[in-house]
Design a protein around this motif. Sequence first.
Motif, mmCIF file in Angstrom:
data_model
loop_
_atom_site.group_PDB
_atom_site.id
_atom_site.type_symbol
_atom_site.label_atom_id
_atom_site.label_comp_id
_atom_site.label_asym_id
_atom_site.label_seq_id
_atom_site.Cartn_x
_atom_site.Cartn_y
_atom_site.Cartn_z
ATOM 1 N N LEU A 72 10.047 7.286 -12.300
ATOM 2 C CA LEU A 72 9.373 7.403 -11.007
ATOM 3 C C LEU A 72 8.468 6.209 -10.735
ATOM 4 O O LEU A 72 8.474 5.633 -9.636
ATOM 5 N N PHE A 73 7.680 5.835 -11.728
ATOM 6 C CA PHE A 73 6.732 4.746 -11.508
ATOM 7 C C PHE A 73 7.430 3.390 -11.461
ATOM 8 O O PHE A 73 6.946 2.474 -10.791
ATOM 9 N N THR A 74 8.558 3.252 -12.138
ATOM 10 C CA THR A 74 9.334 2.018 -12.023
ATOM 11 C C THR A 74 9.927 1.883 -10.623
ATOM 12 O O THR A 74 9.848 0.827 -9.985
ATOM 13 N N THR A 75 10.520 2.963 -10.126
ATOM 14 C CA THR A 75 11.195 2.926 -8.827
ATOM 15 C C THR A 75 10.212 2.682 -7.686
ATOM 16 O O THR A 75 10.529 1.981 -6.724
ATOM 17 N N THR A 76 9.013 3.244 -7.774
ATOM 18 C CA THR A 76 8.036 3.102 -6.691
ATOM 19 C C THR A 76 7.129 1.891 -6.850
ATOM 20 O O THR A 76 6.278 1.635 -5.998
ATOM 21 N N SER A 77 7.320 1.120 -7.913
ATOM 22 C CA SER A 77 6.440 -0.011 -8.182
ATOM 23 C C SER A 77 6.599 -1.124 -7.154
ATOM 24 O O SER A 77 7.669 -1.322 -6.575
ATOM 25 N N ARG A 78 5.516 -1.868 -6.939
ATOM 26 C CA ARG A 78 5.590 -3.068 -6.090
ATOM 27 C C ARG A 78 6.417 -4.158 -6.756
ATOM 28 O O ARG A 78 6.858 -5.096 -6.108
ATOM 29 N N VAL A 79 6.600 -4.039 -8.057
ATOM 30 C CA VAL A 79 7.322 -5.041 -8.840
ATOM 31 C C VAL A 79 8.338 -4.313 -9.720
ATOM 32 O O VAL A 79 7.959 -3.454 -10.511
ATOM 33 N N ILE A 80 9.608 -4.635 -9.568
ATOM 34 C CA ILE A 80 10.622 -4.117 -10.494
ATOM 35 C C ILE A 80 11.242 -5.320 -11.195
ATOM 36 O O ILE A 80 12.298 -5.821 -10.808
ATOM 37 N N GLY B 226 0.817 -1.216 0.000
ATOM 38 C CA GLY B 226 0.000 0.000 0.000
ATOM 39 C C GLY B 226 0.846 1.259 0.000
ATOM 40 O O GLY B 226 0.509 2.250 -0.678
ATOM 41 N N LEU B 227 1.947 1.238 0.736
ATOM 42 C CA LEU B 227 2.849 2.391 0.749
ATOM 43 C C LEU B 227 3.483 2.607 -0.633
ATOM 44 O O LEU B 227 3.685 3.748 -1.053
ATOM 45 N N ALA B 228 3.787 1.503 -1.324
ATOM 46 C CA ALA B 228 4.335 1.635 -2.676
ATOM 47 C C ALA B 228 3.322 2.307 -3.602
ATOM 48 O O ALA B 228 3.674 3.185 -4.406
ATOM 49 N N LEU B 229 2.058 1.910 -3.477
ATOM 50 C CA LEU B 229 1.012 2.550 -4.290
ATOM 51 C C LEU B 229 0.864 4.021 -3.918
ATOM 52 O O LEU B 229 0.635 4.876 -4.795
#
Length: 408
Positions: free
Chosen positions: A296-304, A257-260
């Motif tokens: 930004l969205f790659t770094t904060t994703s739940r899945v990299i 949830g924090l990642a989202l």
Amino acid sequence: MSVPRRTLAVTATWAATRCLLLLCVFRVLVLPGPDVTSDVHVIYQGWSQVLRTGTYPLDDVTWQYPPAAALAILSPAALPFLDYASAFFVLAFLSDALVFGLLMYAAGRPGKSRAGAWMWALGVPLLGPTAYARYDLMVTAVAVTALLAGARHPRVLGALAAFGALLKVWPVLLLVRAPRRALTTAAVTTAGLSLACAAAAPGAFAFLTFQRERGTEVESLGALVFQVARHFGWPGRVQLSYGSVEFLGPYVPLVSGLALALSALALGWLLLWRIRARGPVRPSTLADAAFTAVLLFTTTSRVISPQYLLWLVGLGAVCLVFRRSPMVLPGQLVLAATGVTLLEFPIWFSHVVAGDRLGLLLLTVRNALLLTASLVSCHRLWQSASPARDPLPLPVQPTRTTESSSSH
């Protein structure tokens, strides 16, 4: 007319490294770690068999892709003289060649540079055979084409960004600084293609449910919390879930949830920047903004996943085509992160799963590079779009009138 040495150098580098990649995916050269081509041989080929029956893989939770992804999965049928996996690898190679050709063509224009072609030539092989064993390279080719065409042809940008988004969602971020014509074209294209996909086969949007259920994957930024915590008694476990190796256990939903929430904050920052950046922009701003948004969205994703680095290499290469792009340092950081990614997957992936010192070191370095690249790119994008301040007017000095020496 002789070919410049620099052109020969980058072309030779691209050709030599691609020969190595082809040798890897055809298993002539074998890297340590898991076989990265199994996704093509098993998963992709299985999906293609389902898709040929006229439906999306409704019963497979690993199908987490938008409806147009079916085109990429079915694309090997265009080469019927090859088996499925071989045809897929050849098409990945051709997509790679297309991107390289476009970057070299763009480099020949005034104010452009070969630095973008160099980034692509070096960045793709840094990821190893994973680059040719996922359909992300095809999506990246669509995104690179859209950005290179976008400055002169906004409607082409909108149409290609919409098509890319229906292949794998993230190309919608190409529109973060796009003009209104591109946004309108993207909306119309998305609506039309979505209706066509829904009419063509049932289950076109089942991926939304499967994607929502994903947790925190072991390679993500948030996973570092659990990579460290399990050395101090955290009772969770690592397990293959929804097509990736994820953490399961206490507090995992909280970290997910924090990642989202971080992704939502990133979106808010991009909107603020978009509102603020209303004035004249640099020639590279369209690409700079897209690169920053995807970073930004790659770094904060739940899945990299490792193949996500392909997106960043491709968009970074477009930025570096422009001589005055402020994204040189973030691009270099992405290249470094791509090289570390090859080490953590597939070469030493067992250490990442086990969470030992080597695995933790690799993830910390790779994710720190991505985080640093994100912060630097945000700062530089914000500065590059700052409206130029007019210098303060100088005080008007009274002029002295000279009296004539003679009267009339």
